[in-house]
Design an enzyme around this catalytic site. Structure first.
Site, mmCIF file in Angstrom:
data_model
loop_
_atom_site.group_PDB
_atom_site.id
_atom_site.type_symbol
_atom_site.label_atom_id
_atom_site.label_comp_id
_atom_site.label_asym_id
_atom_site.label_seq_id
_atom_site.Cartn_x
_atom_site.Cartn_y
_atom_site.Cartn_z
ATOM 1 N N ASP A 1 -3.677 0.087 11.312
ATOM 2 C CA ASP A 1 -4.662 -0.407 10.336
ATOM 3 C C ASP A 1 -6.103 -0.212 10.801
ATOM 4 O OD1 ASP A 1 -2.669 -1.860 8.461
ATOM 5 O OD2 ASP A 1 -2.170 -2.533 10.469
ATOM 6 N N VAL B 1 2.896 5.260 13.169
ATOM 7 C CA VAL B 1 3.539 4.096 12.537
ATOM 8 C C VAL B 1 3.968 4.409 11.098
ATOM 9 C CG1 VAL B 1 3.293 1.657 11.924
ATOM 10 C CG2 VAL B 1 2.221 2.526 14.013
ATOM 11 N N CYS C 1 0.818 -1.207 0.000
ATOM 12 C CA CYS C 1 0.000 0.000 0.000
ATOM 13 C C CYS C 1 0.854 1.260 0.000
ATOM 14 C CB CYS C 1 -0.913 -0.019 1.226
ATOM 15 S SG CYS C 1 -2.175 -1.274 1.093
#
Ligand code: EPU
Length: 455
Positions: A329, A351, A139
Site C-alpha cells: 500500500d 503482494v 479495490c
C-alpha cells in the site's frame, strides 16, 4: 463528534461542499503544513468486527471518519449490534448483546465495495450458527480471491455453500480448533483464523501467519476480551479457544498507510508535511526507503515530519512484501515520488499481481514508467512465471503535466491526486469519492497544506 451518526455510509464524509466527485487540481505547489492521522483503516474495521464476539459492549478510540468504518457500522447494526458515539472524540461504543441474523438483501445492499464482510464469518458462526457473505468488493488490484478464507473456515468445521449472490455458511456443531498452514501470509485470512479460533473448541495452530502491526493490534484487542493467543517465531500463532469473551477498551494504532501517503506527497511536490499521530515503530521500513530516496525525516513522539530537503532525489530498487517488508500500500504513492528521482528505479510488486494499473495515468502526465512480467530487482515471486506485469521501471526525473484522470482504486487514486498536485498545470481528477474509503477528510487536509484546487 458523533462518529456513528456521521459515519453512515450513505452520508457525506465531510462538509457537503466537499462531496463533488471531481477535483480540478492546479498543481506545481509544494504542500506544506500539518495533517493528523487517526486509527488505521485496516485495523479499525477488524476491531469493530471483533466486538461481535463479546458478551459485553466494547469501546474503540481513535476511529477515523472514513467510508469503510461507515460500511462496517451499517453491517454491525444490521446484525443487531448497537453502534453509538462514545463520550470522547473519535470514539465508538459497540454493544453486541442483541446479535441477530440479518436479511440477505440488506447485507448485500450495505456491504458496498468493502471486503470486510468476509471477516464476519467466524463471529457470526459462533453467535448465530450461520452467516451469509455477499459477493465482495474492494479495490481492483488483482483477482482478490477468498479461497484461503473458505478453506480455513471449512477446517474449523463450517459448512460452506456457494449461492448466486454470495456464500452461505453454517456451523452444525461448535467450531473446532485445528492445525492450519497458509499458502501465503495473507492478512485477511490470518484475521479470519484469529476471529474464528478464539471461541472455537480447543487449540488452533496457524503457520505462515501474517504479522502486520494491524494484526498484532487485533491480537491485543482479542487478549483484552479474554482470548489466549501466542505469537511465536517463524510466523506461528497459537490460539487456545475459550467459551466466552467480554468487551474491550482500545485505542487504535495510527494509519501508517495514510501517513506514508502524505510523506510521498511532500516528496513529490517538493514540500514539507508534518504528520501528527504517525508512529515510527510501524513505519521503520518506509522511513528507511524515504531516506534512501533523499527525503528528510524528523521523528517526534507525537508525529513525524517528512520533507524534501532540496536538490535531487535518488533512484532505488524496491520490492513490496508482507510485514516487516515494504507494504504494497506504500508502493503507489512512492512511485509518484520516484518519477522525480534521478535515474532508474525498479519496483517489484510481490503482494498483488495487478497493482500497477495506476501508472497509465502517470504516463499520460509525462512519467516514464515501463511495466514488465519478469520479477525485476529481487527474488522471484509467485507471479514470476505468469502473465502479470508486476515489475515497474521508473525513469526520472520527468516533468509531470496536468491531465484528465479517473481514480482507479483507493491507493492508486490518492497517488493520482499526488501526481496532479506535483504536475505543472491543471488536472481533472474524477471519482475522488473512492478516496473517502480510506483517507479521512482528505480535502480539509489538502486545504491545510495549501493545495490549489476547485471542487
Ligand atoms: N489471497 C488469495 N486468497 C485468499 C486471500 C488472499 O489468493 O483467500 C492473496 C491475494 O490475492 C493477495 C495476497 O493473498 O495476492 C495477499 O492478500 P491479503 O489477504 O493479505 O490481503 P487482504 O487481507 O485482502 C489487506 C488490506 C489491503 C492490503 C493487504 C496487504 C484490509 C481491508 N485490506 O487486504 O489494504 O493491501 O492486506 O497488506 O485490511 C488498502 O488498504 O488499500 C488495501 C488494499
Amino acid at each position: 463528534m458523533e462518529v456513528a451518526r456521521r459515519l453512515r455510509h450513505d452520508e457525506p464524509m465531510s462538509d457537503p461542499a466537499h462531496t463533488s466527485d471531481t477535483l480540478v487540481v492546479h498543481g506545481g505547489v509544494p504542500l506544506r503544513g500539518t495533517v493528523t492521522v487517526r486509527g488505521a483503516k485496516n485495523f479499525v474495521s477488524k476491531a469493530m468486527v471483533a466486538s461481535l464476539l463479546g458478551e459485553q459492549p466494547s469501546r474503540l478510540m481513535n476511529v477515523p471518519e472514513i467510508r469503510d468504518v461507515a460500511v462496517v457500522t451499517g453491517l454491525l447494526e444490521l446484525h443487531g449490534v448497537e453502534v453509538s458515539p462514545g463520550t470522547g472524540p473519535c470514539e465508538l461504543l459497540l454493544d453486541p448483546r442483541n446479535v441477530e441474523s440479518a436479511h440477505v438483501a440488506d447485507i448485500d445492499a450495505h456491504a458496498g465495495s468493502s471486503r470486510i464482510p468476509i471477516l464476519f464469518c467466524g463471529p457470526l458462526l459462533h453467535r448465530l450458527g450461520e452467516a451469509f457473505i455477499p459477493d465482495l468488493g474492494g479495490c481492483r488490484i488483482g483477482d482478490r480471491p477468498i479461497n484461503y478464507h473458505l478453506d480455513v473456515l471449512r477446517r474449523f468445521g463450517a459448512v460452506v455453500d456457494k449461492m448466486p449472490h454470495g456464500i452461505a455458511l453454517r456451523a452444525p456443531t461448535r467450531l473446532q480448533g485445528t492445525k492450519l498452514e497458509l499458502p501465503y501470509p495473507s492478512v485477511g485470512t490470518t484475521e479470519q483464523v484469529l476471529l474464528t479460533a478464539v471461541r472455537a473448541e480447543g487449540v488452533t495452530e496457524l503457520r505462515n501467519a501474517a504479522i502486520e502491526p494491524e494484526i498484532m493490534d487485533l491480537i491485543a484487542v482479542l487478549q483484552k476480551m479474554g482470548a489466549i493467543i501466542s505469537v511465536d517465531t517463524d510466523r506461528a500463532v497459537k490460539i487456545e479457544g475459550v467459551d466466552r469473551l467480554s468487551g474491550f477498551t482500545h485505542r487504535a494504532l495510527p494509519d501508517r498507510i495514510e501517513a506514508a501517503s502524505w510523506a510521498c506527497a511532500a516528496l513529490a511536490t517538493g514540500g514539507d508535511i508534518t504528520v501528527d499521530g504517525a508512529r515510527q515503530l510501524e513505519m521503520m521500513t518506509f522511513l528507511n526507503v524515504f531516506r534512501k530516496v533523499g527525503g528528510a525525516i524528523d521523528i517526534a513522539d507525537d508525529g513525524i515530519r517528512f520533507s524534501h530537503p532540496g536538490g535531487s532525489l535518488e533512484s532505488i530498487v524496491l520490492e513490496t512484501a508482507v510485514h516487516p517488508g515494504f507494504m504494497t500500500d506504500w508502493q503507489q504513492p512512492l512511485v509518484v515520488a520516484l518519477t522525480q528521482a534521478n535515474g532508474l528505479s525498479i519496483v517489484h510488486e510481490t503482494v498483488y499481481e495487478n497493482r500497477f494499473g495506476f501508472t497509465r495515468a502517470l504516463r499520460d502526465m509525462g512519467a516514464q514508467i515501463q511495466l514488465y512480467r519478469e520479477c525485476l530487482g529481487g527474488l522471484p515471486c509467485r507471479f514470476g512465471l505468469r502473465n502479470f506485469r508486476h515489475s515497474a521501471v521508473v525513469s526520472g526525473p520527468t516533468k509531470l503535466h496536468g491531465a484528465d484522470i479517473e481514480v482507479p482504486d483507493l491507493r492508486g487514486g490518492f497517488s493520482h491526486l499526488i501526481a496532479a498536485l506535483a504536475a505543472e498545470g491543471t488536472s481533472r481528477v474524477r471519482g475522488i469519492g473512492l478516496i473517502d474509503r480510506g483517507y479521512e477528510h482528505f480535502q480539509d487536509k489538502l486545504d491545510a497544506l495549501g493545495a490549489r484546487y476547485d471542487r
